[in-house]
Design a protein around this motif. Sequence first.
Motif, PDB file in Angstrom:
ATOM      1  N   ALA A 125       0.815  -1.222   0.000  1.00 44.91           N
ATOM      2  CA  ALA A 125       0.000   0.000   0.000  1.00 44.91           C
ATOM      3  C   ALA A 125       0.848   1.272   0.000  1.00 44.91           C
ATOM      4  CB  ALA A 125      -0.941   0.007   1.206  1.00 44.91           C
ATOM      5  N   LEU A 126       2.171   1.136  -0.006  1.00 45.13           N
ATOM      6  CA  LEU A 126       3.044   2.317  -0.033  1.00 45.13           C
ATOM      7  C   LEU A 126       2.846   3.077  -1.341  1.00 45.13           C
ATOM      8  CD1 LEU A 126       5.748   3.642   1.388  1.00 45.13           C
ATOM      9  CD2 LEU A 126       6.836   2.581  -0.588  1.00 45.13           C
ATOM     10  N   THR A 127       2.665   4.379  -1.250  1.00 43.51           N
ATOM     11  CA  THR A 127       2.577   5.205  -2.452  1.00 43.51           C
ATOM     12  C   THR A 127       3.915   5.854  -2.779  1.00 43.51           C
ATOM     13  OG1 THR A 127       1.834   7.113  -1.152  1.00 43.51           O
ATOM     14  CG2 THR A 127       0.135   5.683  -2.095  1.00 43.51           C
ATOM     15  N   ASP A 128       4.680   6.246  -1.742  1.00 40.80           N
ATOM     16  CA  ASP A 128       5.957   6.900  -1.966  1.00 40.80           C
ATOM     17  C   ASP A 128       6.770   6.927  -0.668  1.00 40.80           C
ATOM     18  OD1 ASP A 128       5.308   9.688  -0.585  1.00 40.80           O
ATOM     19  OD2 ASP A 128       3.612   9.182  -1.869  1.00 40.80           O
ATOM     20  N   ALA A 129       8.080   7.071  -0.826  1.00 37.57           N
ATOM     21  CA  ALA A 129       8.975   7.198   0.323  1.00 37.57           C
ATOM     22  C   ALA A 129      10.004   8.273   0.013  1.00 37.57           C
ATOM     23  CB  ALA A 129       9.670   5.873   0.628  1.00 37.57           C
ATOM     24  N   THR A 130      10.227   9.166   0.961  1.00 42.49           N
ATOM     25  CA  THR A 130      11.219  10.234   0.827  1.00 42.49           C
ATOM     26  C   THR A 130      12.222  10.051   1.959  1.00 42.49           C
ATOM     27  OG1 THR A 130       9.500  11.680  -0.059  1.00 42.49           O
ATOM     28  CG2 THR A 130      11.558  12.717   0.620  1.00 42.49           C
ATOM     29  N   LEU A 131      13.431   9.613   1.615  1.00 43.22           N
ATOM     30  CA  LEU A 131      14.382   9.169   2.625  1.00 43.22           C
ATOM     31  C   LEU A 131      15.696   9.936   2.520  1.00 43.22           C
ATOM     32  CD1 LEU A 131      13.811   5.329   2.161  1.00 43.22           C
ATOM     33  CD2 LEU A 131      12.681   6.857   3.800  1.00 43.22           C
ATOM     34  N   LEU A 132      16.173  10.390   3.662  1.00 39.96           N
ATOM     35  CA  LEU A 132      17.469  11.049   3.763  1.00 39.96           C
ATOM     36  C   LEU A 132      18.498   9.976   4.082  1.00 39.96           C
ATOM     37  CD1 LEU A 132      18.756  13.864   3.655  1.00 39.96           C
ATOM     38  CD2 LEU A 132      18.290  14.089   6.101  1.00 39.96           C
ATOM     39  N   LEU A 163      16.898  10.849  -7.333  1.00 38.48           N
ATOM     40  CA  LEU A 163      17.685  11.653  -6.400  1.00 38.48           C
ATOM     41  C   LEU A 163      17.133  13.067  -6.487  1.00 38.48           C
ATOM     42  CD1 LEU A 163      20.143  12.102  -4.504  1.00 38.48           C
ATOM     43  CD2 LEU A 163      21.517  12.496  -6.573  1.00 38.48           C
ATOM     44  N   VAL A 164      16.550  13.556  -5.387  1.00 35.93           N
ATOM     45  CA  VAL A 164      15.852  14.843  -5.450  1.00 35.93           C
ATOM     46  C   VAL A 164      16.544  15.935  -4.628  1.00 35.93           C
ATOM     47  CG1 VAL A 164      13.620  13.828  -5.983  1.00 35.93           C
ATOM     48  CG2 VAL A 164      14.288  14.137  -3.585  1.00 35.93           C
ATOM     49  N   GLY A 165      17.704  15.634  -4.070  1.00 33.90           N
ATOM     50  CA  GLY A 165      18.402  16.674  -3.324  1.00 33.90           C
ATOM     51  C   GLY A 165      19.629  16.143  -2.606  1.00 33.90           C
ATOM     52  N   PHE A 172      23.868  18.286  10.202  1.00 33.31           N
ATOM     53  CA  PHE A 172      23.535  17.268  11.189  1.00 33.31           C
ATOM     54  C   PHE A 172      24.354  17.457  12.464  1.00 33.31           C
ATOM     55  CE2 PHE A 172      22.847  15.488   6.985  1.00 33.31           C
ATOM     56  CZ  PHE A 172      21.635  14.823   7.097  1.00 33.31           C
ATOM     57  N   ARG A 173      23.816  16.928  13.568  1.00 32.46           N
ATOM     58  CA  ARG A 173      24.545  16.877  14.829  1.00 32.46           C
ATOM     59  C   ARG A 173      24.391  15.489  15.423  1.00 32.46           C
ATOM     60  NH1 ARG A 173      26.012  20.643  12.728  1.00 32.46           N
ATOM     61  NH2 ARG A 173      26.265  22.786  13.437  1.00 32.46           N
ATOM     62  N   PRO A 174      25.481  14.806  15.735  1.00 32.01           N
ATOM     63  CA  PRO A 174      26.846  15.184  15.399  1.00 32.01           C
ATOM     64  C   PRO A 174      27.072  15.160  13.897  1.00 32.01           C
ATOM     65  CG  PRO A 174      26.785  12.921  16.151  1.00 32.01           C
ATOM     66  CD  PRO A 174      25.408  13.466  16.378  1.00 32.01           C
ATOM     67  N   VAL A 175      28.130  15.803  13.460  1.00 32.95           N
ATOM     68  CA  VAL A 175      28.415  15.900  12.028  1.00 32.95           C
ATOM     69  C   VAL A 175      28.953  14.563  11.527  1.00 32.95           C
ATOM     70  CG1 VAL A 175      29.747  17.086  10.253  1.00 32.95           C
ATOM     71  CG2 VAL A 175      28.915  18.357  12.241  1.00 32.95           C
ATOM     72  N   PRO A 176      28.263  13.908  10.576  1.00 39.47           N
ATOM     73  CA  PRO A 176      28.770  12.641  10.034  1.00 39.47           C
ATOM     74  C   PRO A 176      29.967  12.881   9.118  1.00 39.47           C
ATOM     75  CG  PRO A 176      26.819  13.312   8.853  1.00 39.47           C
ATOM     76  CD  PRO A 176      26.986  14.306   9.970  1.00 39.47           C
ATOM     77  N   ARG A 177      30.562  11.798   8.673  1.00 34.76           N
ATOM     78  CA  ARG A 177      31.745  11.905   7.820  1.00 34.76           C
ATOM     79  C   ARG A 177      31.405  12.234   6.375  1.00 34.76           C
ATOM     80  NH1 ARG A 177      35.333   6.620   9.736  1.00 34.76           N
ATOM     81  NH2 ARG A 177      35.657   7.279  11.918  1.00 34.76           N
ATOM     82  N   VAL A 178      30.162  11.997   5.978  1.00 39.85           N
ATOM     83  CA  VAL A 178      29.796  12.171   4.570  1.00 39.85           C
ATOM     84  C   VAL A 178      28.511  12.985   4.450  1.00 39.85           C
ATOM     85  CG1 VAL A 178      30.896  10.023   3.842  1.00 39.85           C
ATOM     86  CG2 VAL A 178      28.502   9.991   4.577  1.00 39.85           C
ATOM     87  N   ASP A 179      28.295  13.556   3.262  1.00 40.74           N
ATOM     88  CA  ASP A 179      27.054  14.266   2.974  1.00 40.74           C
ATOM     89  C   ASP A 179      25.908  13.268   2.789  1.00 40.74           C
ATOM     90  OD1 ASP A 179      28.407  16.653   3.049  1.00 40.74           O
ATOM     91  OD2 ASP A 179      28.631  16.817   0.870  1.00 40.74           O
ATOM     92  N   ALA A 180      24.705  13.808   2.748  1.00 39.33           N
ATOM     93  CA  ALA A 180      23.517  12.976   2.588  1.00 39.33           C
ATOM     94  C   ALA A 180      22.816  13.296   1.271  1.00 39.33           C
ATOM     95  CB  ALA A 180      22.557  13.188   3.758  1.00 39.33           C
ATOM     96  N   GLY A 181      21.994  12.366   0.836  1.00 40.26           N
ATOM     97  CA  GLY A 181      21.175  12.566  -0.355  1.00 40.26           C
ATOM     98  C   GLY A 181      19.724  12.266  -0.023  1.00 40.26           C
ATOM     99  N   ILE A 182      18.821  12.891  -0.755  1.00 37.31           N
ATOM    100  CA  ILE A 182      17.387  12.664  -0.553  1.00 37.31           C
ATOM    101  C   ILE A 182      16.886  11.779  -1.694  1.00 37.31           C
ATOM    102  CG2 ILE A 182      15.134  13.714  -0.187  1.00 37.31           C
ATOM    103  CD1 ILE A 182      16.618  16.349   0.439  1.00 37.31           C
ATOM    104  N   VAL A 183      16.468  10.582  -1.340  1.00 44.62           N
ATOM    105  CA  VAL A 183      15.965   9.620  -2.316  1.00 44.62           C
ATOM    106  C   VAL A 183      14.445   9.631  -2.296  1.00 44.62           C
ATOM    107  CG1 VAL A 183      15.868   7.191  -2.996  1.00 44.62           C
ATOM    108  CG2 VAL A 183      17.973   8.139  -2.042  1.00 44.62           C
ATOM    109  N   ARG A 184      13.867   9.680  -3.460  1.00 42.81           N
ATOM    110  CA  ARG A 184      12.411   9.629  -3.593  1.00 42.81           C
ATOM    111  C   ARG A 184      12.055   8.349  -4.353  1.00 42.81           C
ATOM    112  NH1 ARG A 184       7.498  11.775  -1.818  1.00 42.81           N
ATOM    113  NH2 ARG A 184       6.037  11.943  -3.551  1.00 42.81           N
TER     114      ARG A 184
END
Length: 261
Positions: A125-132, A163-165, A172-184
């Motif tokens: 029943a999932l229509t969409d997922a927006t994940l960091l 990939l939407v962003g 982030f806190r704490p600051v991770p070692r890598v950047d993040a991406g927004i997956v749709r």
Amino acid sequence: MARPTPVSRALSQNFLADRATAEHIARLAVPHGRQAPAPLLLEVGAGKGALTERLAPRCRELRAYEIDRRLLPVLRTRFSGTAHVRVIGGDFLAARPPRTPFSVAGNVPFSRTAAIVEWCLRAHALTDATLLTQLEYARKRTGDYGSWTLLTVRSWPRHEWRLVGRVARTRFRPVPRVDAGIVRIERRRTPLLEPAAYDSWRCLVELGFSGIGGSLHASLRRAHPRRRVDAAFRAADLDPRVLVGEVAPGRWLRLHEVLAG
């Protein structure tokens, strides 16, 4: 003054600490173009509520999951006056997917990304997922590197990946070692294949990614005559020497059309 709750390395916690970023993710999760608020939204990893606060006005019901029980008192106090927000203490992965249409959003613990994505893909029943997620994961799964993974191709007839962003690690806190991406990830209203064809699709894609034979062309010849594989490659406009990861999902559909036809 209350001491801040220490982060848990075991839970891979990196809390979103930028309001503008939280608002941006909420807008991507529930676009303004919708006629009405989303009926049901599940948030994975509510953390301290930064994203929860932005998602709440955009849905009729919000179930915010948080596995770290140390964070629950503050979360529940923060949203005690918001009747349609329910803070759930526990593992999102243990939740039973709703039977009615729903969306998922969240700042995903990097170490649990694969399991959470699999949960979403299995939910009918999932229509969409927006994940960091980690930026590398986001780029690999969406073809941003110019290559495609088994999971993406296998799920492509039913789910579109984008990939939407991108989000700098300093947000982030704490600051991770890598950047993040927004997956749709969006479930297609009209699948690209009929239900009866999905088994042959899965078998074809998994055989192609098996690596048996040393090339995609050779792998597919283990189950199909060479002349048919040659015809399928011509139909998909593919060089027989192409690497399996370089084949975009649309070309896989042409291979399947010929080989499973």
